[in-house]
Motif scaffolding. Structure first.
Motif, mmCIF file in Angstrom:
data_model
loop_
_atom_site.group_PDB
_atom_site.id
_atom_site.type_symbol
_atom_site.label_atom_id
_atom_site.label_comp_id
_atom_site.label_asym_id
_atom_site.label_seq_id
_atom_site.Cartn_x
_atom_site.Cartn_y
_atom_site.Cartn_z
ATOM 1 N N UNK A 111 0.834 -1.206 0.000
ATOM 2 C CA UNK A 111 0.000 0.000 0.000
ATOM 3 C C UNK A 111 0.865 1.251 0.000
ATOM 4 N N UNK A 112 1.983 1.208 0.732
ATOM 5 C CA UNK A 112 2.884 2.357 0.758
ATOM 6 C C UNK A 112 3.467 2.614 -0.627
ATOM 7 N N UNK A 113 3.847 1.536 -1.333
ATOM 8 C CA UNK A 113 4.370 1.681 -2.699
ATOM 9 C C UNK A 113 3.337 2.368 -3.579
ATOM 10 N N UNK A 114 2.104 1.879 -3.505
ATOM 11 C CA UNK A 114 1.039 2.432 -4.341
ATOM 12 C C UNK A 114 0.811 3.906 -4.033
ATOM 13 N N UNK A 115 0.705 4.231 -2.746
ATOM 14 C CA UNK A 115 0.411 5.615 -2.377
ATOM 15 C C UNK A 115 1.538 6.549 -2.804
ATOM 16 N N UNK A 116 2.788 6.114 -2.572
ATOM 17 C CA UNK A 116 3.927 6.965 -2.935
ATOM 18 C C UNK A 116 3.944 7.211 -4.438
ATOM 19 N N UNK A 117 3.748 6.118 -5.213
ATOM 20 C CA UNK A 117 3.744 6.264 -6.665
ATOM 21 C C UNK A 117 2.626 7.188 -7.123
ATOM 22 N N UNK A 118 1.443 6.964 -6.578
ATOM 23 C CA UNK A 118 0.275 7.747 -6.975
ATOM 24 C C UNK A 118 0.461 9.227 -6.663
ATOM 25 N N UNK A 119 0.807 9.518 -5.413
ATOM 26 C CA UNK A 119 0.919 10.915 -5.000
ATOM 27 C C UNK A 119 2.046 11.635 -5.734
ATOM 28 N N UNK A 120 3.193 10.961 -5.875
ATOM 29 C CA UNK A 120 4.337 11.612 -6.514
ATOM 30 C C UNK A 120 4.021 11.932 -7.977
ATOM 31 N N UNK A 121 3.422 10.961 -8.665
ATOM 32 C CA UNK A 121 3.121 11.202 -10.083
ATOM 33 C C UNK A 121 2.068 12.286 -10.255
ATOM 34 N N UNK A 122 1.114 12.308 -9.345
ATOM 35 C CA UNK A 122 0.074 13.331 -9.410
ATOM 36 C C UNK A 122 0.683 14.719 -9.174
ATOM 37 N N UNK A 123 1.597 14.788 -8.186
ATOM 38 C CA UNK A 123 2.239 16.052 -7.855
ATOM 39 C C UNK A 123 3.092 16.546 -9.023
ATOM 40 N N UNK A 124 3.854 15.626 -9.624
ATOM 41 C CA UNK A 124 4.763 16.026 -10.705
ATOM 42 C C UNK A 124 3.967 16.343 -11.975
ATOM 43 N N UNK A 125 2.896 15.588 -12.217
ATOM 44 C CA UNK A 125 2.019 15.806 -13.363
ATOM 45 C C UNK A 125 2.802 15.893 -14.663
ATOM 46 N N UNK A 126 3.833 15.079 -14.767
ATOM 47 C CA UNK A 126 4.626 15.022 -15.995
ATOM 48 C C UNK A 126 5.575 16.174 -16.207
ATOM 49 N N UNK A 127 5.640 17.132 -15.253
ATOM 50 C CA UNK A 127 6.490 18.303 -15.440
ATOM 51 C C UNK A 127 7.920 18.008 -14.991
ATOM 52 N N UNK A 128 8.891 18.378 -15.819
ATOM 53 C CA UNK A 128 10.301 18.093 -15.525
ATOM 54 C C UNK A 128 10.768 18.804 -14.260
ATOM 55 N N UNK A 129 10.245 20.033 -14.043
ATOM 56 C CA UNK A 129 10.726 20.814 -12.901
ATOM 57 C C UNK A 129 10.285 20.273 -11.558
ATOM 58 N N UNK A 130 9.348 19.330 -11.586
ATOM 59 C CA UNK A 130 8.778 18.855 -10.344
ATOM 60 C C UNK A 130 9.400 17.553 -9.842
ATOM 61 N N UNK A 131 10.511 17.143 -10.449
ATOM 62 C CA UNK A 131 11.109 15.851 -10.079
ATOM 63 C C UNK A 131 11.531 15.838 -8.611
ATOM 64 N N UNK A 132 12.214 16.908 -8.193
ATOM 65 C CA UNK A 132 12.688 16.948 -6.799
ATOM 66 C C UNK A 132 11.521 16.971 -5.809
ATOM 67 N N UNK A 133 10.509 17.868 -6.023
ATOM 68 C CA UNK A 133 9.347 17.797 -5.121
ATOM 69 C C UNK A 133 8.696 16.419 -5.104
ATOM 70 N N UNK A 134 8.642 15.756 -6.249
ATOM 71 C CA UNK A 134 8.051 14.414 -6.317
ATOM 72 C C UNK A 134 8.800 13.436 -5.444
ATOM 73 N N UNK A 135 10.128 13.527 -5.511
ATOM 74 C CA UNK A 135 10.961 12.637 -4.711
ATOM 75 C C UNK A 135 10.764 12.934 -3.225
ATOM 76 N N UNK A 136 10.683 14.240 -2.912
ATOM 77 C CA UNK A 136 10.473 14.619 -1.506
ATOM 78 C C UNK A 136 9.118 14.116 -1.009
ATOM 79 N N UNK A 137 8.101 14.208 -1.877
ATOM 80 C CA UNK A 137 6.774 13.711 -1.493
ATOM 81 C C UNK A 137 6.841 12.215 -1.205
ATOM 82 N N UNK A 138 7.614 11.498 -2.032
ATOM 83 C CA UNK A 138 7.780 10.059 -1.834
ATOM 84 C C UNK A 138 8.354 9.773 -0.447
ATOM 85 N N UNK A 139 9.443 10.481 -0.132
ATOM 86 C CA UNK A 139 10.071 10.263 1.169
ATOM 87 C C UNK A 139 9.118 10.651 2.285
ATOM 88 N N UNK A 140 8.346 11.734 2.054
ATOM 89 C CA UNK A 140 7.374 12.169 3.062
ATOM 90 C C UNK A 140 6.333 11.097 3.343
#
Lengths: 476, 312
Positions: free
Chosen positions: B69-98
């Protein structure tokens, strides 16, 4: 003389290096109540285990022919244990089904309920206990009453010998008097009782004969009328060795304090060796654990630990069985041996080597598993683990069990040395000699400190006198 | 034979044999592709397996069932946050760790404050996490940023990038387990919790850190997996629950805790992928495939534990 109920002849029991019984003979006749006394480790519990068939002695004979739990029960031997042995999730009736295998296969509930009720009524009139109640809902005193009642009851053959191990420890004065009166009635009808108690009044008033044990032997076996409080305490102790405390009273700041729910408060000064004495299981270990719990880190590692602990029960809270001697030895001092959270192997090896020499651990290689060592040497590793820390207070939970005499002297010297340098030791020990090394001794009884002995006052006689209540539950 | 005394040796031996058996049938035709695929999929198993290994090392009863479930949630939230934008890679990674840290904290809060056994606490937590993932996902498949998609699917010097990430994490985990105070304390707790407490180990702190570590690695694996497969799916973590436990056990770590090793996780991760590939190559039916997988795993564990019994 009538045929004896049970006879043991010249039995010996050894657990590894420890001799628990050494040439003990005892004849139990019908119609007598034997008061069995002796301080902790004297062999009382071992003797009881032999009598109820739970333990087979290495030499000597019990009764005639092979002896075991089944044989003991068929001879009518019953035992009420110090640790309550009822199943809390079952009703009293259901517990009776377990205790009495000779209950009928059908309709056992009715029979069990009747015999337990009858027995309770006979021993504790006005007890108010419903035999259908679940044991877990009963108070400790009620459980003890049920257990006693069950031992005195039987669906078929009545019991002939009932062993009561500290039966009154959780009963109040009124219930204790009822029980002792029943014991007298029981022996008047030809039954036999062995009564173990730390309340000497009970022994002197109830027993017909008193057996004193000391150092795995019976040292006195005379009619109860021959004893007084004083002579009984004297018989239990060793008259030859009187203990002497080492130093005058230590003054200075308290390193440790604890207020217990009952009795005297506890405190220990800087550089002091404080002994915890009294009979085993009277709250000493519990207080050490409480002291440790109050000062040990729980969430975040402490740079300098406030207390450190030497376990007496190695299996329970001492050794790490999968590890080497080295890792076991350094387990408590890891923060001192690390930089940025990473252990420095050379610092660890140096510390371990230092303590291997200082405390003389007999092993060719510290990388050997801890379980390759003898019990005494494992204990030395636990000492080294605690002393190698920088903790200013060392808590010791009867740590000298199974340690040979040479090592003991060595460890005593190290303890004294460390205390002189300002370390505080809180030392629970069941060995009287070790109390003589303390600056101050607290005597425990029934979970509370009942006496404080300082310097010259520390003696085996004083400790024993305080451990055994002089009057029936007066001070407690 | 001395090498076989290493607890992790059997998993590598098994993986090697299965690899050879597969290559032998294909006459060496697909050996490169097979190795690359094995390394890629093993990498995900290794990431979740290392976290689970630390938790299992804590001793009997410790397990984290919220990994999928943690894998799913991290993947889902990070991809949603990044929304395919290159500039959002670092925030996506931070969201994953969060997500990982939050799940770990919540898991241990349940275990400690409510005194729920870890198996129940993490299982019920996984339902909560899964529900949050469903609620935030709403069936939309968002593509990862192009750079992340290509990073996770390509190789450096013929080694898949995700395997390199897993290797770096493994080396860090090895240092943590074998050289750090924390690792020593985890193993101490796993052997005897009372003894560890009496030796001054901050038991609650160490256990909390371990559950956080496990959840964080699971979140990282979920993040990489969703980038690798072009989007997060609600069932993407499913097979990693048993996988995370299996690689620890097959890798030679003690199920009862206190004695673990990192290399074995790699051997076991490769083995678990290769065994399925081999049985596919041999064209067994699905039912037989599962039965054989089970039997082979049992055999490997038996061999590995036989070694332990022989030790003094």
């Amino acid at each position: 003389m009538q045929d004896p109920v049970l006879q043991v002849h010249d039995i010996a029991v050894r657990f590894g290096e420890v001799t628990a019984l050494d040439g003990v003979s005892l004849t139990i006749a019908p119609g007598e109540c034997i008061g069995l006394v002796g301080h902790n480790g004297a062999g009382k519990s071992t003797l009881i285990s032999v009598l109820n068939g739970g333990l087979t002695p290495q030499t000597g004979s019990v009764g005639d022919g092979p002896y075991g739990i089944a044989r003991a029960r068929s001879l009518g031997v019953r035992c009420v244990f110090q640790e309550l042995s009822l199943c809390p999730n079952l009703s009293i009736t259901e517990n009776a089904r377990i205790a009495h295998r000779d209950l009928p296969a059908f309709g056992w509930r009715g029979t069990a309920r009747r015999i337990v009720s009858d027995s309770l009524d006979a021993i504790f009139p006005g007890h108010g206990i419903d035999p259908r109640a679940q044991v877990g809902e009963l108070s400790i005193a009620q459980r003890q009453m049920v257990e006693i009642a069950m031992a005195f009851s039987s669906p078929t053959a009545p019991p002939r010998l009932v062993i009561l191990d500290e039966p009154t420890s959780s009963l109040d004065a009124g219930l204790a008097a009822q029980l002792l009166a029943h014991v007298k009635r029981f022996i008047a009808q030809g039954g036999a009782v062995i009564l173990v108690s730390h309340i000497l009044d009970e022994i002197l008033s109830t027993a017909t004969r008193i057996v004193v044990m000391k150092d795995a032997r019976i040292v006195a076996d005379r009619p109860a009328a021959d004893f007084t409080q004083g002579s009984l305490v004297q018989a239990m102790g060793s008259s030859a060795k009187e203990l002497t405390a080492r130093r005058a009273q230590i003054t200075g700041d308290d390193a440790l304090r604890l207020t217990l729910p009952h009795g005297l408060p506890f405190h220990a000064r800087k550089g002091e060796i404080v002994g915890l004495s009294g009979l085993g299981g009277h709250g000493q270990t519990r207080m050490l654990l409480a002291l440790h719990e109050a000062h040990a880190p729980q969430w975040w590692p402490a740079a300098t630990p406030a207390v450190t602990f030497v376990a007496g029960d190695r299996r329970l809270n001492g050794t790490f069985d999968l590890w080497s001697i080295l890792k076991n030895m350094t387990a408590a001092a890891l923060p001192d041996l690390a930089r940025h959270g990473l252990i420095r192997p050379t610092a660890e090896a140096t510390q371990a080597a230092t303590w291997k020499d200082r405390i003389a651990i007999r092993t060719p290689d510290l990388q050997n598993p801890i379980l390759s060592l003898s019990g005494g040497n494992q204990q030395k590793v636990l000492f080294a683990r605690a002393l190698a820390t920088r903790a200013p207070v060392v808590l010791m939970d009867d740590p000298m069990r199974g340690v040979d005499i040479g090592t003991k002297q060595e460890v005593y010297r190290i303890i004294r040395d460390e205390a002189d340098h300002g370390r505080t030791f809180v030392w629970y020990s069941t060995e009287m000699e070790e109390m003589g090394l303390c600056d101050r001794v607290y005597v425990f009884r029934e979970g509370a400190i009942v006496a404080e002995l300082v310097g010259e006052e520390i003696s085996e006689h004083a400790i024993l006198a305080a451990s055994f209540a002089e009057s029936n539950r007066g001070a407690a | 034979m001395k090498a076989l005394n290493r607890p992790w040796a059997w998993s590598f031996l098994a993986a090697g044999l299965v690899w050879l058996a597969t290559i032998w049938v294909t006459k060496g035709a697909a050996s490169g592709g097979l190795t690359e695929a094995a390394l890629t999929f093993a990498a995900f198993s290794v990431l979740v397996g290392i976290g689970q290994m630390f938790v299992i090392t804590l001793g009997p009863g410790n397990i984290d069932l919220s990994v999928p479930a943690t894998m799913t949630l991290a993947g889902t939230l990070a991809l949603k946050l990044m929304d395919g934008a290159e500039g959002m890679v670092i925030p996506g990674l931070l969201a994953t760790l969060g997500v990982g840290i939050a799940v770990g904290l919540a898991n241990y809060a349940l275990i400690k404050a409510l005194r729920i056994p870890p198996i129940i606490a993490t299982l019920s937590m996984s339902f909560i996490i899964q529900s949050i993932a469903i609620w935030s996902n709403r069936g939309i498949r968002i593509k990862p940023p192009e750079s992340l998609a290509s990073f996770t699917t390509s190789s450096t010097l013929t080694v898949p990038n995700v395997a390199l990430v897993a290797l770096a994490v493994s080396i860090a985990a090895w240092v943590l387990l074998n050289r750090s105070v924390y690792g020593r304390q985890v193993a101490a707790i796993g052997q005897s919790l009372p003894a560890a407490r009496m030796a001054g180990v901050p038991v609650d702190g160490v256990r909390l850190a371990t559950y956080v570590l496990c959840a964080t690695l699971a979140a990282l694996a979920g993040f990489l997996l969703s980038c690798f497969s072009g989007g997060a799916a609600l069932n993407m973590g499913n097979e990693y629950l048993l996988m995370s436990i299996a690689v620890v056990v097959i890798g030679g770590s003690a199920v009862a805790g206190g004695d673990s090793n990192v290399p074995g996780i790699w051997g076991a991760g490769l083995f678990m992928f290769l065994i399925v590939s081999m049985l596919n190559t041999y064209q067994f039916q699905a039912g037989y495939r599962l039965i054989l997988t089970g039997l082979i795993i049992i055999a490997v564990i038996l061999l590995a534990s036989g070694r332990k019994g022989g030790r003094p």
